[in-house]
Write an enzyme that holds these catalytic residues in place. Structure first.
Site, PDB file in Angstrom:
ATOM      1  N   LYS A 115      -5.632  -0.376  -4.879  1.00 13.36           N
ATOM      2  CA  LYS A 115      -5.525  -1.369  -5.926  1.00 13.36           C
ATOM      3  C   LYS A 115      -5.355  -2.756  -5.337  1.00 13.36           C
ATOM      4  O   LYS A 115      -5.532  -3.751  -6.002  1.00 13.36           O
ATOM      5  CB  LYS A 115      -4.286  -1.085  -6.798  1.00 13.36           C
ATOM      6  CG  LYS A 115      -4.212   0.291  -7.369  1.00 13.36           C
ATOM      7  CD  LYS A 115      -2.787   0.496  -7.978  1.00 13.36           C
ATOM      8  CE  LYS A 115      -2.544   1.976  -8.142  1.00 13.36           C
ATOM      9  NZ  LYS A 115      -1.144   2.265  -8.414  1.00 13.36           N
ATOM     10  N   GLY A 116      -4.980  -2.799  -4.046  1.00 15.52           N
ATOM     11  CA  GLY A 116      -4.572  -4.066  -3.450  1.00 15.52           C
ATOM     12  C   GLY A 116      -5.619  -5.162  -3.454  1.00 15.52           C
ATOM     13  O   GLY A 116      -5.293  -6.342  -3.444  1.00 15.52           O
ATOM     14  N   ASP A 168      -5.045  -3.558   8.769  1.00 12.48           N
ATOM     15  CA  ASP A 168      -3.857  -3.427   9.619  1.00 12.48           C
ATOM     16  C   ASP A 168      -4.242  -2.568  10.830  1.00 12.48           C
ATOM     17  O   ASP A 168      -4.811  -3.076  11.789  1.00 12.48           O
ATOM     18  CB  ASP A 168      -2.743  -2.810   8.773  1.00 12.48           C
ATOM     19  CG  ASP A 168      -1.427  -2.692   9.498  1.00 12.48           C
ATOM     20  OD1 ASP A 168      -1.263  -3.316  10.553  1.00 12.48           O
ATOM     21  OD2 ASP A 168      -0.531  -1.968   9.012  1.00 12.48           O
ATOM     22  N   GLU A 214     -11.935  -5.985   1.221  1.00  9.07           N
ATOM     23  CA  GLU A 214     -10.620  -5.413   1.525  1.00  9.07           C
ATOM     24  C   GLU A 214      -9.537  -6.482   1.445  1.00  9.07           C
ATOM     25  O   GLU A 214      -9.775  -7.640   1.775  1.00  9.07           O
ATOM     26  CB  GLU A 214     -10.614  -4.822   2.940  1.00  9.07           C
ATOM     27  CG  GLU A 214     -10.799  -3.319   2.976  1.00  9.07           C
ATOM     28  CD  GLU A 214      -9.549  -2.535   2.545  1.00  9.07           C
ATOM     29  OE1 GLU A 214      -8.697  -3.069   1.800  1.00  9.07           O
ATOM     30  OE2 GLU A 214      -9.433  -1.377   2.956  1.00  9.07           O
ATOM     31  N   ASP A 237       1.216  -4.815  -2.386  1.00  7.78           N
ATOM     32  CA  ASP A 237       2.478  -4.330  -2.957  1.00  7.78           C
ATOM     33  C   ASP A 237       3.460  -3.856  -1.899  1.00  7.78           C
ATOM     34  O   ASP A 237       3.095  -3.558  -0.756  1.00  7.78           O
ATOM     35  CB  ASP A 237       2.208  -3.145  -3.885  1.00  7.78           C
ATOM     36  CG  ASP A 237       1.841  -1.881  -3.097  1.00  7.78           C
ATOM     37  OD1 ASP A 237       0.904  -1.934  -2.278  1.00  7.78           O
ATOM     38  OD2 ASP A 237       2.510  -0.845  -3.297  1.00  7.78           O
ATOM     39  N   VAL A 252       3.501  -7.801   4.434  1.00 10.99           N
ATOM     40  CA  VAL A 252       3.347  -8.866   3.436  1.00 10.99           C
ATOM     41  C   VAL A 252       3.086  -8.288   2.044  1.00 10.99           C
ATOM     42  O   VAL A 252       2.572  -7.175   1.904  1.00 10.99           O
ATOM     43  CB  VAL A 252       2.206  -9.831   3.815  1.00 10.99           C
ATOM     44  CG1 VAL A 252       2.565 -10.617   5.062  1.00 10.99           C
ATOM     45  CG2 VAL A 252       0.887  -9.095   4.006  1.00 10.99           C
TER      46      VAL A 252
HETATM   47  P1  IMP Z   1      -4.805   0.283   7.653  1.00  7.02           P
HETATM   48  O1  IMP Z   1      -5.519   1.601   7.478  1.00  7.02           O
HETATM   49  O2  IMP Z   1      -3.603   0.419   8.556  1.00  7.02           O
HETATM   50  O3  IMP Z   1      -5.715  -0.836   8.088  1.00  7.02           O
HETATM   51  O4  IMP Z   1      -4.143  -0.076   6.277  1.00  7.02           O
HETATM   52  C1  IMP Z   1      -4.882  -0.546   5.238  1.00  7.02           C
HETATM   53  C2  IMP Z   1      -4.085  -0.513   3.955  1.00  7.02           C
HETATM   54  O5  IMP Z   1      -2.652  -0.429   4.183  1.00  7.02           O
HETATM   55  C3  IMP Z   1      -4.303  -1.805   3.207  1.00  7.02           C
HETATM   56  O6  IMP Z   1      -5.469  -1.739   2.409  1.00  7.02           O
HETATM   57  C4  IMP Z   1      -3.019  -1.912   2.406  1.00  7.02           C
HETATM   58  O7  IMP Z   1      -3.127  -1.147   1.231  1.00  7.02           O
HETATM   59  C5  IMP Z   1      -1.964  -1.288   3.302  1.00  7.02           C
HETATM   60  N1  IMP Z   1      -1.262  -2.328   4.074  1.00  7.02           N
HETATM   61  C6  IMP Z   1      -1.367  -2.586   5.395  1.00  7.02           C
HETATM   62  N2  IMP Z   1      -0.571  -3.610   5.759  1.00  7.02           N
HETATM   63  C7  IMP Z   1       0.048  -4.022   4.629  1.00  7.02           C
HETATM   64  C8  IMP Z   1       0.999  -5.072   4.339  1.00  7.02           C
HETATM   65  O8  IMP Z   1       1.434  -5.870   5.203  1.00  7.02           O
HETATM   66  N3  IMP Z   1       1.391  -5.171   3.044  1.00  7.02           N
HETATM   67  C9  IMP Z   1       0.933  -4.340   2.054  1.00  7.02           C
HETATM   68  N4  IMP Z   1       0.059  -3.363   2.287  1.00  7.02           N
HETATM   69  C10 IMP Z   1      -0.382  -3.196   3.555  1.00  7.02           C
END
Ligand code: IMP
Length: 195
Positions: free
Chosen positions: A53-54, A113, A109, A169, A163
């Site tokens: 949803k982000g 992260d 996106e 969220d 963040v």
């Molecule tokens: P990744 O697979 O680690 O790149 O994470 C991606 C997803 O994790 C993002 O689409 C967010 O939903 C969540 N996410 C990663 N870092 C943050 C943050 O700092 N705040 C909120 N959600 C995060």
């Protein structure tokens, strides 16, 4: 005036320790990204695929910064593991509603992260035979990257902080903050948001 109305009503802003990106900075950058995408995809009728949803607030602002023909599709994924750590094992909760074969896909996106979620998603989308795939993300948090992700368009590079706001969220809250901020440690209680 009703005397029961408290004069010091607490809001979500009270939980914010620091603002990393202001609403004005976001608006300016999103307008630039929209103009760039519009120019790069002129006459190509791209489909923007976003992940619930982000990303929805970013998506909503981004498409209104583009005057060209485009369409949208939405996916929802959940990664197994703790809420603030991505495991790389992704389950698709909502799939594409239309085929993307032969289409120019722009993945929208909120934040990248570790990159594990998007790494999975990009492979999944590739297998559906699109003409091209590019990635636009609002926030790039490179410090914890585990999977190499080709980011074609990025809004801001941010430090390794958890963040919230502008769609992002913590425990489903704070998505409606109009800026990107960091929460006060007291919000998390004893537990660290970084797991
Ligand atoms: P990744 O697979 O680690 O790149 O994470 C991606 C997803 O994790 C993002 O689409 C967010 O939903 C969540 N996410 C990663 N870092 C943050 C943050 O700092 N705040 C909120 N959600 C995060």
């Amino acid at each position: 005036m009703n005397s029961t109305h408290a004069t010091t009503r607490s809001t979500i802003h009270d939980d914010v320790e620091e603002i990393l990106v202001t609403g004005d900075q976001i608006a300016e950058r999103v307008a630039q990204l929209g103009a760039q995408l519009e120019a790069d995809y002129a006459g190509r009728d791209p489909v923007l695929v976003s992940v619930l949803k982000g990303s929805i607030i970013f998506l909503a602002d981004l498409i209104r910064a583009m005057q060209s023909t485009l369409s949208l599709d939405l996916m929802e994924v959940s990664s197994y593991g703790a809420s603030t750590e991505s495991s790389g094992q992704v389950r698709i909760l909502k799939d594409l509603s239309r085929p993307i074969e032969g289409r120019d896909v722009i993945v929208v996106e909120d934040i990248i992260d570790t990159g594990l979620t998007l790494n999975y998603l990009l492979k999944y989308l590739h297998d559906k035979g699109p003409a091209s795939i590019r990635v636009v993300c609002l926030l790039d948090k490179p410090a914890r990257r585990l999977a190499e992700i080709p980011i074609d368009y990025r809004g801001f590079t941010i430090p390794d902080r958890f963040v919230v706001g502008y769609g992002l969220d913590y425990d489903e809250r704070y998505r409606n903050l109009p800026y990107i901020g960091v929460l006060k440690p007291s919000v998390y209680g004893a537990a660290s948001p970084e797991g």
